[in-house]
Design an enzyme around this catalytic site. Structure first.
Site, PDB file in Angstrom:
ATOM      1  N   CYS A 113     -38.618 -10.702  20.234  1.00 21.43           N
ATOM      2  CA  CYS A 113     -38.224  -9.285  20.352  1.00 21.43           C
ATOM      3  C   CYS A 113     -39.008  -8.535  21.426  1.00 21.43           C
ATOM      4  O   CYS A 113     -38.644  -7.424  21.800  1.00 21.43           O
ATOM      5  CB  CYS A 113     -38.360  -8.589  19.001  1.00 21.43           C
ATOM      6  SG  CYS A 113     -37.201  -9.236  17.801  1.00 21.43           S
ATOM      7  N   ASN A 171     -31.413  -4.037  14.289  1.00 16.98           N
ATOM      8  CA  ASN A 171     -32.402  -4.643  15.184  1.00 16.98           C
ATOM      9  C   ASN A 171     -31.682  -5.743  15.968  1.00 16.98           C
ATOM     10  O   ASN A 171     -31.281  -6.753  15.401  1.00 16.98           O
ATOM     11  CB  ASN A 171     -33.539  -5.195  14.320  1.00 16.98           C
ATOM     12  CG  ASN A 171     -34.597  -5.948  15.104  1.00 16.98           C
ATOM     13  OD1 ASN A 171     -34.388  -6.355  16.244  1.00 16.98           O
ATOM     14  ND2 ASN A 171     -35.746  -6.157  14.475  1.00 16.98           N
ATOM     15  N   HIS A 205     -39.092  -1.109  20.552  1.00 18.08           N
ATOM     16  CA  HIS A 205     -38.195  -2.106  19.958  1.00 18.08           C
ATOM     17  C   HIS A 205     -37.725  -1.584  18.606  1.00 18.08           C
ATOM     18  O   HIS A 205     -38.536  -1.143  17.784  1.00 18.08           O
ATOM     19  CB  HIS A 205     -38.962  -3.426  19.801  1.00 18.08           C
ATOM     20  CG  HIS A 205     -38.277  -4.394  18.908  1.00 18.08           C
ATOM     21  ND1 HIS A 205     -36.956  -4.736  19.059  1.00 18.08           N
ATOM     22  CD2 HIS A 205     -38.720  -5.092  17.826  1.00 18.08           C
ATOM     23  CE1 HIS A 205     -36.615  -5.608  18.113  1.00 18.08           C
ATOM     24  NE2 HIS A 205     -37.663  -5.833  17.352  1.00 18.08           N
TER      25      HIS A 205
END
Ligand code: UT7
Length: 346
Positions: free
Chosen positions: A118, A287, A257
Site C-alpha cells: 500500500c 481501501n 493512504h
C-alpha cells in the site's frame, strides 16, 4: 576542463486520472452473505461500499484505463517511462508495466513494477523523481493499481469489508524544483520484522503453489497493523514536513493512504493537521491498496477540492512493512475527469 554540473531536475505533476470498476458492493450486500453488518464496517473503518473488478478484467485493465486518463489530462498523451505500483500483478512473471505501456501506445518506454504494497505509489513517485533527476527519464507515467478482490478469500469478512479494486495514475514531467507541482521532501522507510503482518503466504519462492490447499489468500493481522500504521504514517509525515521546513499547520490538504478512517483521523490528530484538511474517499471505494493515494487525488482534483498553490502532503503505509511521504505545492492544472460518480458524502 571543468565538469558541467547540470541544474537539478525535479519531477513535476502534469496530469492525473483514475478508474474504478462499475460494480459496487455495499456493506449490506456483504452482510447478506457474511457474519458482518453495515454498522460494524462503518464504525470500525468508515467504509460504506467498495468496487469489485469484472471477472474479465485483470489489474492491467484497470491500470490502462487510469493511465490513459492521466496521459490525456497531461495534454501530451505520452511518457518515456511507466511505473506500476501493485501487489496484484497480472502474473508472477513478467512484470505488468510493459504490457500496460504497450497497450497505452508507449511501446519502447522503460517499464517496471514496484512492489511496496500500500506504500507502493509513494515509492513509485520517489523512483520516478530519481529517474528524472538522473536524466534517465523526462516524462513518467506512475500508476497505482490493485485488484484485492482476486487475493482476498471468499469468507474473509475482515478484508472483504476493507479492500476494493481500482487504479489511479499521475504523469510527472521534468521541471524546476521551485515550480508548483514539483515533488519534494521524500521520506521512505521499511521494517521487515513486520513481514508476517500483511502477507500472501504461498505463491512465491519460499512457498510455491504446489497444489490444492496452498495458502494463496491475502492475510492481515489487523489490530497490529493498525498500531504500526498510526505510528509510521505520523512519523513519516513529520519527517517530510521537517525536511521541507514546514509545520503541520501549513499543510492545506493531507492525502494519506486510505487505510481506515479511524487511522487517518488519528494520524491527522497526532500530527496536528486540522481534520477538515484530510482528503478521504474510502466511504465510497474502500481501501484500494496502491491505487488509494492517486485515486483520492484524482477524485479531489475533479471535484475542485485541490486548489493551485495549496501545500499537499502525501503519506502511505502498508505491507513489508513499508511507508513513505512527500510534499508538493498543487499546480494549476486543467479540470480533470471524475474517476467515478460520487454516490454519497458519508
Ligand atoms: O492498507 C494496508 C494497511 N492496512 C491497515 O492499515 C488496516 C489496519 N487495521 C484495521 O483497519 C483494523 O484493524 C480492522 C478494520 C482490520 C479491524 O478493526 P478492529 O477494530 O481492529 O477490529 P479487530 O480486528 O480487533 O476485531 C474486533 C472484533 C473481533 O471479534 P472478537 O474477537 O472481539 O469477538 C473480530 O472477529 O470484530 C470482529 N470482526 C468483525 N465483525 C464484524 C472482524 N471483522 C469483522 C467484520 N464484521 N467485518
Amino acid at each position: 576542463m571543468n565538469p558541467v554540473i547540470p541544474a537539478p531536475r525535479a519531477a513535476v505533476l502534469a496530469g492525473l486520472g483514475g478508474w474504478v470498476p462499475e460494480r459496487v458492493v455495499t456493506n449490506d450486500e456483504l452482510a447478506a452473505r457474511l457474519d458482518t453488518s453495515d454498522g460494524w464496517i462503518r464504525t470500525r473503518t468508515g467504509i460504506g461500499s467498495r468496487r469489485v473488478a469484472d471477472p474479465a478484467d485483470a489489474t492491467s485493465d484497470l491500470a490502462v484505463r487510469a493511465g490513459a486518463a492521466a496521459l490525456d489530462h497531461s495534454g501530451a498523451g505520452q511518457a518515456d517511462t511507466v511505473l506500476l505500483a501493485t501487489v496484484t500483478p497480472d502474473h508472477p512473471c513478467p512484470a505488468t508495466a510493459p504490457d500496460v505501456a504497450d497497450r497505452l501506445g508507449l511501446s519502447g518506454a522503460a517499464a517496471f513494477d514496484i512492489g511496496a504494497v500500500c506504500a507502493g505509489f509513494v515509492y513509485a513517485l520517489a523512483t520516478a523523481t530519481g529517474l528524472i533527476a538522473a536524466g534517465a527519464a523526462d516524462r513518467v507515467l506512475v500508476i497505482g493499481a490493485d485488484t484485492y478482490s482476486r487475493i482476498v478469500g471468499p469468507e474473509d469478512r475482515g478484508n472483504l469489508a476493507i479492500f476494493g479494486d481500482g487504479a489511479g495514475a499521475v504523469v510527472l514531467r521534468a521541471g524546476d524544483p521551485d515550480e508548483p507541482g514539483a515533488l519534494a521532501a521524500f521520506d521512505l522507510g521499511s521494517d521487515g520484522s513486520g513481514r508476517e503482518l500483511i502477507t500472501v503466504p504461498a505463491g512465491g519462492s519460499r512457498r510455491p503453489v504446489t497444489g490444492p490447499g496452498a495458502d494463496v489468500h491475502f492475510a492481515m493481522r489487523g489490530r497490529e497493523v493498525y498500531r504500526h500504521a498510526v505510528t509510521r504514517l505520523t512519523e513519516s509525515a513529520r519527517a517530510s514536513l521537517d525536511a521541507a521546513g514546514l509545520l503541520p499547520s501549513e499543510v492545506d490538504r493531507f492525502v494519506p493512504h486510505q487505510a481506515n478512517l479511524r487511522i487517518l483521523r488519528s494520524v491527522a490528530d497526532d500530527l496536528g493537521v486540522p481534520a477538515d484538511r484530510l482528503v478521504t474517499n474510502l466511504h465510497e471505494i474502500g481501501n484500494t491498496g496502491a491505487a488509494s493515494v492517486p485515486l483520492a487525488l484524482a477524485d479531489a482534483a475533479a471535484h475542485g477540492e485541490l486548489t493551485a498553490g495549496e501545500t499537499v502532503l502525501l503519506n502511505a503505509f502498508g505491507g513489508g512493512l513499508a511507508w513513505g511521504s512527500c510534499l508538493l505545492r498543487w499546480p494549476k492544472l486543467p479540470s480533470s475527469p471524475r474517476p467515478y460518480p460520487r454516490r454519497s458524502t458519508t
